[in-house]
Design a protein around this motif. Structure first.
Motif, PDB file in Angstrom:
ATOM      1  N   THR A   1       0.834  -1.191   0.000  1.00 39.35           N
ATOM      2  CA  THR A   1       0.000   0.000   0.000  1.00 39.35           C
ATOM      3  C   THR A   1       0.879   1.255   0.000  1.00 39.35           C
ATOM      4  OG1 THR A   1      -1.734   1.228   1.165  1.00 39.35           O
ATOM      5  CG2 THR A   1      -0.171  -0.016   2.510  1.00 39.35           C
ATOM      6  N   VAL A   2       0.391   2.317  -0.639  1.00 38.85           N
ATOM      7  CA  VAL A   2       1.166   3.564  -0.698  1.00 38.85           C
ATOM      8  C   VAL A   2       0.354   4.742  -0.170  1.00 38.85           C
ATOM      9  CG1 VAL A   2       2.650   2.833  -2.583  1.00 38.85           C
ATOM     10  CG2 VAL A   2       0.462   3.928  -3.104  1.00 38.85           C
ATOM     11  N   LYS A   3      -0.638   4.457   0.636  1.00 38.20           N
ATOM     12  CA  LYS A   3      -1.484   5.521   1.168  1.00 38.20           C
ATOM     13  C   LYS A   3      -0.639   6.530   1.948  1.00 38.20           C
ATOM     14  CE  LYS A   3      -5.616   6.350   3.953  1.00 38.20           C
ATOM     15  NZ  LYS A   3      -6.670   5.743   4.810  1.00 38.20           N
ATOM     16  N   ASN A   4      -0.762   7.801   1.568  1.00 34.68           N
ATOM     17  CA  ASN A   4      -0.060   8.916   2.225  1.00 34.68           C
ATOM     18  C   ASN A   4       1.462   8.826   2.128  1.00 34.68           C
ATOM     19  OD1 ASN A   4      -2.561   9.993   3.072  1.00 34.68           O
ATOM     20  ND2 ASN A   4      -2.551   8.703   4.902  1.00 34.68           N
ATOM     21  N   ILE A   5       1.987   8.053   1.181  1.00 27.34           N
ATOM     22  CA  ILE A   5       3.428   7.980   0.992  1.00 27.34           C
ATOM     23  C   ILE A   5       3.838   8.921  -0.140  1.00 27.34           C
ATOM     24  CG2 ILE A   5       5.377   6.534   0.292  1.00 27.34           C
ATOM     25  CD1 ILE A   5       4.017   4.184   1.617  1.00 27.34           C
ATOM     26  N   LYS A   6       4.706   9.878   0.187  1.00 29.37           N
ATOM     27  CA  LYS A   6       5.205  10.823  -0.804  1.00 29.37           C
ATOM     28  C   LYS A   6       6.729  10.752  -0.833  1.00 29.37           C
ATOM     29  CE  LYS A   6       1.321  14.062  -0.410  1.00 29.37           C
ATOM     30  NZ  LYS A   6       0.926  15.478  -0.185  1.00 29.37           N
ATOM     31  N   MET A   7       7.292  10.853  -2.037  1.00 25.16           N
ATOM     32  CA  MET A   7       8.740  10.743  -2.200  1.00 25.16           C
ATOM     33  C   MET A   7       9.225  11.778  -3.206  1.00 25.16           C
ATOM     34  SD  MET A   7       8.870   6.537  -2.193  1.00 25.16           S
ATOM     35  CE  MET A   7      10.632   6.309  -2.013  1.00 25.16           C
ATOM     36  N   GLN A   8      10.566  11.943  -3.284  1.00 28.96           N
ATOM     37  CA  GLN A   8      11.153  12.926  -4.175  1.00 28.96           C
ATOM     38  C   GLN A   8      12.560  12.495  -4.543  1.00 28.96           C
ATOM     39  OE1 GLN A   8      11.818  15.521  -0.210  1.00 28.96           O
ATOM     40  NE2 GLN A   8      11.726  16.754  -2.035  1.00 28.96           N
ATOM     41  N   LEU A   9      13.177  13.207  -5.495  1.00 32.17           N
ATOM     42  CA  LEU A   9      14.550  12.929  -5.888  1.00 32.17           C
ATOM     43  C   LEU A   9      15.502  13.202  -4.731  1.00 32.17           C
ATOM     44  CD1 LEU A   9      14.876  14.466  -9.470  1.00 32.17           C
ATOM     45  CD2 LEU A   9      14.942  12.044  -8.883  1.00 32.17           C
TER      46      LEU A   9
ATOM     47  N   LYS B   1       7.804  16.879  -2.837  1.00 30.94           N
ATOM     48  CA  LYS B   1       7.361  15.510  -2.615  1.00 30.94           C
ATOM     49  C   LYS B   1       6.056  15.249  -3.367  1.00 30.94           C
ATOM     50  CE  LYS B   1       9.416  14.255   1.810  1.00 30.94           C
ATOM     51  NZ  LYS B   1       9.146  13.732   3.183  1.00 30.94           N
ATOM     52  N   LYS B   2       5.963  14.074  -3.977  1.00 36.14           N
ATOM     53  CA  LYS B   2       4.771  13.709  -4.737  1.00 36.14           C
ATOM     54  C   LYS B   2       4.222  12.371  -4.251  1.00 36.14           C
ATOM     55  CE  LYS B   2       6.340  16.063  -8.934  1.00 36.14           C
ATOM     56  NZ  LYS B   2       6.709  15.891 -10.367  1.00 36.14           N
ATOM     57  N   GLN B   3       2.918  12.219  -4.374  1.00 32.23           N
ATOM     58  CA  GLN B   3       2.278  10.966  -3.992  1.00 32.23           C
ATOM     59  C   GLN B   3       2.787   9.831  -4.877  1.00 32.23           C
ATOM     60  OE1 GLN B   3       0.162   9.945  -1.523  1.00 32.23           O
ATOM     61  NE2 GLN B   3       0.354   7.901  -2.416  1.00 32.23           N
ATOM     62  N   VAL B   4       3.110   8.719  -4.249  1.00 31.68           N
ATOM     63  CA  VAL B   4       3.622   7.556  -4.976  1.00 31.68           C
ATOM     64  C   VAL B   4       2.489   6.847  -5.704  1.00 31.68           C
ATOM     65  CG1 VAL B   4       4.678   5.282  -4.681  1.00 31.68           C
ATOM     66  CG2 VAL B   4       5.563   7.239  -3.407  1.00 31.68           C
ATOM     67  N   ASN B   5       2.734   6.463  -6.947  1.00 34.97           N
ATOM     68  CA  ASN B   5       1.769   5.686  -7.711  1.00 34.97           C
ATOM     69  C   ASN B   5       1.627   4.288  -7.104  1.00 34.97           C
ATOM     70  OD1 ASN B   5       1.678   7.853  -9.516  1.00 34.97           O
ATOM     71  ND2 ASN B   5       3.271   6.974 -10.823  1.00 34.97           N
ATOM     72  N   THR B   6       0.482   3.673  -7.297  1.00 31.18           N
ATOM     73  CA  THR B   6       0.234   2.360  -6.707  1.00 31.18           C
ATOM     74  C   THR B   6       1.106   1.285  -7.342  1.00 31.18           C
ATOM     75  OG1 THR B   6      -1.524   1.806  -8.273  1.00 31.18           O
ATOM     76  CG2 THR B   6      -2.165   2.999  -6.260  1.00 31.18           C
ATOM     77  N   ALA B   7       1.276   0.207  -6.604  1.00 29.15           N
ATOM     78  CA  ALA B   7       2.028  -0.936  -7.119  1.00 29.15           C
ATOM     79  C   ALA B   7       1.340  -1.510  -8.356  1.00 29.15           C
ATOM     80  CB  ALA B   7       2.148  -2.008  -6.030  1.00 29.15           C
ATOM     81  N   ARG B   8       0.021  -1.540  -8.328  1.00 29.13           N
ATOM     82  CA  ARG B   8      -0.717  -2.071  -9.478  1.00 29.13           C
ATOM     83  C   ARG B   8      -0.469  -1.226 -10.727  1.00 29.13           C
ATOM     84  NH1 ARG B   8      -5.043  -5.540 -10.309  1.00 29.13           N
ATOM     85  NH2 ARG B   8      -6.053  -5.192 -12.323  1.00 29.13           N
ATOM     86  N   SER B   9      -0.401   0.095 -10.566  1.00 29.05           N
ATOM     87  CA  SER B   9      -0.175   0.955 -11.729  1.00 29.05           C
ATOM     88  C   SER B   9       1.200   0.684 -12.336  1.00 29.05           C
ATOM     89  CB  SER B   9      -0.310   2.432 -11.337  1.00 29.05           C
ATOM     90  OG  SER B   9       0.779   2.846 -10.523  1.00 29.05           O
ATOM     91  N   ALA B  10       2.188   0.339 -11.495  1.00 25.83           N
ATOM     92  CA  ALA B  10       3.522   0.003 -12.003  1.00 25.83           C
ATOM     93  C   ALA B  10       3.466  -1.285 -12.825  1.00 25.83           C
ATOM     94  CB  ALA B  10       4.503  -0.152 -10.839  1.00 25.83           C
ATOM     95  N   ILE B  11       2.707  -2.270 -12.339  1.00 21.96           N
ATOM     96  CA  ILE B  11       2.560  -3.526 -13.073  1.00 21.96           C
ATOM     97  C   ILE B  11       1.815  -3.281 -14.385  1.00 21.96           C
ATOM     98  CG2 ILE B  11       1.598  -5.861 -13.000  1.00 21.96           C
ATOM     99  CD1 ILE B  11       1.934  -5.771  -9.943  1.00 21.96           C
ATOM    100  N   GLU B  12       0.797  -2.434 -14.337  1.00 24.47           N
ATOM    101  CA  GLU B  12       0.049  -2.107 -15.560  1.00 24.47           C
ATOM    102  C   GLU B  12       0.939  -1.383 -16.565  1.00 24.47           C
ATOM    103  OE1 GLU B  12      -3.387  -0.009 -14.211  1.00 24.47           O
ATOM    104  OE2 GLU B  12      -4.537  -1.847 -13.866  1.00 24.47           O
ATOM    105  N   ALA B  13       1.859  -0.532 -16.081  1.00 23.66           N
ATOM    106  CA  ALA B  13       2.789   0.152 -16.981  1.00 23.66           C
ATOM    107  C   ALA B  13       3.655  -0.868 -17.727  1.00 23.66           C
ATOM    108  CB  ALA B  13       3.666   1.127 -16.198  1.00 23.66           C
ATOM    109  N   LEU B  14       4.091  -1.911 -17.019  1.00 25.14           N
ATOM    110  CA  LEU B  14       4.849  -2.978 -17.676  1.00 25.14           C
ATOM    111  C   LEU B  14       4.011  -3.674 -18.739  1.00 25.14           C
ATOM    112  CD1 LEU B  14       6.696  -4.674 -14.662  1.00 25.14           C
ATOM    113  CD2 LEU B  14       7.684  -3.183 -16.397  1.00 25.14           C
ATOM    114  N   TYR B  15       2.747  -3.891 -18.419  1.00 26.68           N
ATOM    115  CA  TYR B  15       1.842  -4.554 -19.362  1.00 26.68           C
ATOM    116  C   TYR B  15       1.623  -3.699 -20.613  1.00 26.68           C
ATOM    117  CZ  TYR B  15      -2.512  -6.359 -21.327  1.00 26.68           C
ATOM    118  OH  TYR B  15      -3.479  -6.837 -22.193  1.00 26.68           O
TER     119      TYR B  15
END
Length: 260
Positions: A58-66, A185-199
């Protein structure tokens, strides 16, 4: 009692209640449309015969940056310790363990304790890989691993008797947000969206299996002493009998994908 005023009051309250009900109804309809749209755009991996983990992070309320980081110089640290020697111009150390640690138990409890108590900033490392000859730890930042990085790694050599007698370590220091106007800082995309990007980019195909996915930092700029770290999803995929690792940008609307 002034019935005229009472009647007016009842009418006013009735109108307010109806307005509130209308607002609630419209809100529910809008949310329903958003959910329906998301469901329509989602990939049906089961139908595509692609296996993904049941419980995605889960990435709820997780924000990250360079981030920007520099390689640590171990020269002074090694000089003050008899069991440690520096290598690669001080950017790496080799440590000898006086009492070799048994790693035959499944939990690797003793090795984890040794890392925490006896290794340079050992609390900032987490176990990431285990095989017959080595046990590898990765340096972390804010509890997220710095993934697949030779400059932020702790590796123990395992002898034939199942004991760890030495290690080699690298580390990054002065890890901090990169300077720049567009590095909020930006909200992290979901794990599912990363898998869909691969697809969608045809890295993930029919009969493939996503065996593991985790969030961390991946190096996108590598200089001799300075590196730029970016939030990425590390996705491990099994293609027939071949295993591949992909890194998918985690805070981009159009994520770049790197294949290792």
């Amino acid at each position: 009692m002034n019935w005229k005023h009472t009647k007016t009051l009842f009418i006013f309250v009735f109108i307010l209640v109806n307005i509130s009900l209308i607002i609630i109804y419209i809100d529910k309809v809008n949310k329903s449309h958003i959910n329906d749209s998301a469901d329509e755009n989602a990939v049906n991996f089961k139908q595509e015969k692609i296996e993904i983990p049941d419980n995605l992070p889960t990435v709820k309320n997780i924000k990250m940056q360079l981030l920007t980081a520099r390689s640590n110089d171990f020269s002074s640290y090694a000089k003050s310790r008899s069991h440690v020697t520096s290598e690669d111009s001080g950017q790496k150390i080799k440590g000898d363990i006086n009492n070799p640690i048994d790693v035959s138990n499944d939990q690797y409890t003793d090795l984890k304790s040794y890392v925490k108590d006896s290794v340079y900033k050992g609390k900032n490392y987490e176990m990431s890989k285990i095989d017959d000859d080595h046990v590898t730890f990765e340096q972390t930042y804010n509890n997220f691993p710095i993934m697949n990085n030779s400059k932020a790694k702790l590796e123990f050599n395992i002898n034939d008797d199942g004991k760890a007698s030495s290690y080699r370590q690298t580390a990054m220091k002065t890890i901090a947000p990169s300077e720049g106007a567009n590095n909020d800082k930006k909200q992290v995309n979901t794990a599912r969206s990363a898998i869909e990007a691969l697809y969608y980019n045809r890295y993930l195909k029919r009969n493939d299996e996503v065996t593991n996915i985790r969030l961390g930092y991946y190096t996108v700029v590598k200089e001799p002493n300075v590196q730029v770290l970016e939030a990425n999803w590390e996705v491990k995929v099994k293609h027939a009998n071949e295993f591949k690792t992909y890194y998918v940008e985690a805070i981009s609307d159009s994520p770049k994908i790197i294949e290792e």
